[in-house]
Design an enzyme around this catalytic site. Structure first.
Site, PDB file in Angstrom:
ATOM      1  N   GLU A 298      -5.562  -8.180   1.136  1.00  0.00           N
ATOM      2  CA  GLU A 298      -6.027  -7.795   2.475  1.00  0.00           C
ATOM      3  C   GLU A 298      -7.499  -7.437   2.434  1.00  0.00           C
ATOM      4  OE1 GLU A 298      -4.071  -4.728   4.765  1.00  0.00           O
ATOM      5  OE2 GLU A 298      -2.097  -5.565   4.318  1.00  0.00           O
TER       6      GLU A 298
ATOM      7  N   GLU B 181       0.765  -1.245   0.000  1.00  0.00           N
ATOM      8  CA  GLU B 181       0.000   0.000   0.000  1.00  0.00           C
ATOM      9  C   GLU B 181       0.797   1.296   0.000  1.00  0.00           C
ATOM     10  OE1 GLU B 181      -2.819  -0.015   3.182  1.00  0.00           O
ATOM     11  OE2 GLU B 181      -3.959  -1.663   2.344  1.00  0.00           O
TER      12      GLU B 181
HETATM   13  C1  FCB Z   1      -3.876  -1.875   5.920  1.00  0.00           C
HETATM   14  C2  FCB Z   1      -2.446  -2.217   6.281  1.00  0.00           C
HETATM   15  C3  FCB Z   1      -2.331  -3.257   7.355  1.00  0.00           C
HETATM   16  C4  FCB Z   1      -3.370  -3.080   8.430  1.00  0.00           C
HETATM   17  C5  FCB Z   1      -4.744  -2.917   7.849  1.00  0.00           C
HETATM   18  C6  FCB Z   1      -5.834  -2.754   8.852  1.00  0.00           C
HETATM   19  O1  FCB Z   1      -3.932  -0.620   5.338  1.00  0.00           O
HETATM   20  O2  FCB Z   1      -1.783  -2.696   5.145  1.00  0.00           O
HETATM   21  O3  FCB Z   1      -1.023  -3.242   7.855  1.00  0.00           O
HETATM   22  O4  FCB Z   1      -3.008  -2.057   9.259  1.00  0.00           O
HETATM   23  O5  FCB Z   1      -4.752  -1.809   6.992  1.00  0.00           O
END
Ligand code: FCB
Length: 477
Positions: free
Chosen positions: A387, A199
């Site tokens: 994620e 990210e």
């Molecule tokens: C994302 C991050 C991860 C975690 C989640 C909740 O943006 O990549 O490390 O903090 O959010």
């Protein structure tokens, strides 16, 4: 709900008694959602990041990272004033944690390498003990039949490099290349699935523009430079991984949010396009060979100033896959006084009652829309959701954590992933954030995302109802 569950439920209600343990979770475990619907090649996993779980911040020769520094010297920036010095103690507990993954039938684990653990000064001398740690982790994963999916950079730049200007110093391209090459050469025989970044759209603006995350700068000049250097590192890292890891599956990850305009006023519609360019395209488009989205986000002009001859070709890289990371959506309106982006968000609480402990709106259809959007890029060959997950308050009652809201969240998002897949989008994997509760950056330990609960006093692990559901779901191939 099955007939059997219905009978149990009505009997309990008729008797005026509490719901039998776990029944709610069982009912919520929608039988229409089956692993087999996603196809046998679909990758299933959970995700973590070095700083958020490892602890052992200064052990065995590890150098200081910007997150060690930030949490120690700018404590006020962390809501709970906590730090990741110990975190979930994964450094010492990795073996039993990976065994637990195996017991939960989790086929793949996404984790990151701590740059300052292997190169304490960020460059130069290698810390063998640090390299050995990730060998142990990877070997344990191999033994337990859990595939390693490694992220090179999940936000923990060595502080020694930050002292030299960090991501805002163009020399970072060389530092990053050397680091990625070290990772690829050291582990490339055993690890085939790699991601360059986690990210960029989070760590660059949070760290350089609004200062909420390490290294805590609020500096437009540094921000513009950091964007371009990170874009250059994206391509550079991808090429090194591709050339070094034999038969590697090389990708990177992007955070993204579906963006809506508050209403159809032209200024707000334009603001939504600007927000989309900022949030979803600023890092993605250059890597895809499309350059910065300057037309929709005029502030990119300041970034373009840093493009040097020859950069354009190097910004592009043909990744084997793109990791899509999504939690929520945004609704925006035009607001000229906000620098650079000129938009503001409608607060999530005004959009829905269904919001997580992070204050993020639960919006499952967003992930469907984003997968479809990514699918429109001809340059994107494969999408993995690297994620997705939610923080809710968890209550441990006699060793059970009945996190029905998280379970519902995951199922509702998964259904949307499946819908996109069934409509032909090339989405072929899903990783839940996170395997276990961990240090949630500026939020501290309060916001819990794990399928496995962690008691941070005792380091005891408790598989939550969501984790039990995921284990069952994965077992039913
Ligand atoms: C994302 C991050 C991860 C975690 C989640 C909740 O943006 O990549 O490390 O903090 O959010």
């Amino acid at each position: 709900m099955t007939r059997e569950q219905y009978l149990k439920l009505t009997a309990a209600l008729a008797a005026g008694s509490l719901l039998p343990k776990g029944l709610l979770a069982e009912i919520l475990a929608d039988p229409t959602l089956r692993r087999s619907d996603f196809g046998k090649d679909f990758i299933w996993g959970t995700a973590t990041a070095a700083y958020q779980i490892e602890g052992a911040w200064n052990v065995d020769g590890k150098g200081e990272s910007i997150w060690d520094h930030f949490t120690h010297y700018k404590k006020g920036k962390i809501k709970t004033k906590e730090n990741g010095d110990v975190a979930a103690d994964f450094y010492n507990r990795y073996a039993s944690d990976i065994e637990l993954m195996r017991k939960m039938n989790i086929p793949a684990s996404r984790f990151s390498i701590g740059w300052s653990r292997v190169l304490p000064e960020g460059k130069g001398a290698v810390n063998q003990k640090g390299l050995d740690f990730y060998h142990r982790v990877i070997d344990k994963c191999l033994e337990q039949n859990v595939a390693s999916w490694v992220t090179c950079y999940h936000w923990d730049l060595p502080q020694a490099l930050e002292d030299k200007g960090g991501w805002a110093n163009r020399d970072v391209i060389g530092w990053f290349e050397d680091y990625v090459e070290l990772c690829a050469k050291t582990y490339g025989d055993k690890v085939k699935n790699w991601m360059v970044f986690n990210e960029p759209m989070a760590f660059v603006p949070l760290g350089y523009l609004i200062g909420m995350h390490a290294p805590g700068h609020v500096n437009f000049g540094k921000f513009y430079k950091a964007v371009h250097n990170v874009v250059m590192c994206h391509g550079a890292g991808g090429r090194i991984l591709k050339n070094t890891v034999k038969d590697g599956n090389i990708g990177t990850t992007f955070s993204c949010s579906h963006v809506d305009a508050k209403n159809d006023k032209p200024a707000n519609v334009k603001a939504a396009r600007r927000a989309d360019a900022f949030i979803n395209r600023l890092f993605l488009d250059p890597v895809m060979g499309r350059g910065y989205p300057t037309k929709d986000l005029p502030a990119c002009k300041h970034i373009e100033k840093h493009i040097q001859p020859g950069d354009e070709a190097k910004m592009k890289f043909d990744f084997d896959f793109v990791g899509l990371q999504n939690y929520s959506r945004m609704m925006v309106y035009n607001l000229g006084l906000i620098p650079i982006i000129h938009f503001a968000n409608v607060p999530a609480k005004k959009l829905s009652e269904n919001i997580t402990e992070m204050g993020w709106e639960v919006y499952p259809v967003g992930i469907y829309k984003l997968i479809k959007k990514y699918a429109e890029y001809p340059e994107i060959k494969k999408i993995y959701v690297t994620e997705n997950g939610a923080a809710f308050e968890d209550v441990n009652v006699n060793g059970e954590i009945n996190d029905t809201k998280r379970l519902e969240f995951i199922q509702s998002y998964l259904r949307e992933v499946l819908r996109a897949k069934n409509e032909g989008a090339p989405v072929d994997g899903y990783f839940i954030w996170s395997f276990m509760d961990n240090f949630e950056w500026a939020e501290g330990y309060r916001t819990r995302f794990g399928l496995v609960g962690v008691d941070f006093k005792t380091q005891e692990r408790t598989v939550k109802a969501s984790g039990k559901w995921f284990a069952d779901f994965l077992a039913n191939k």
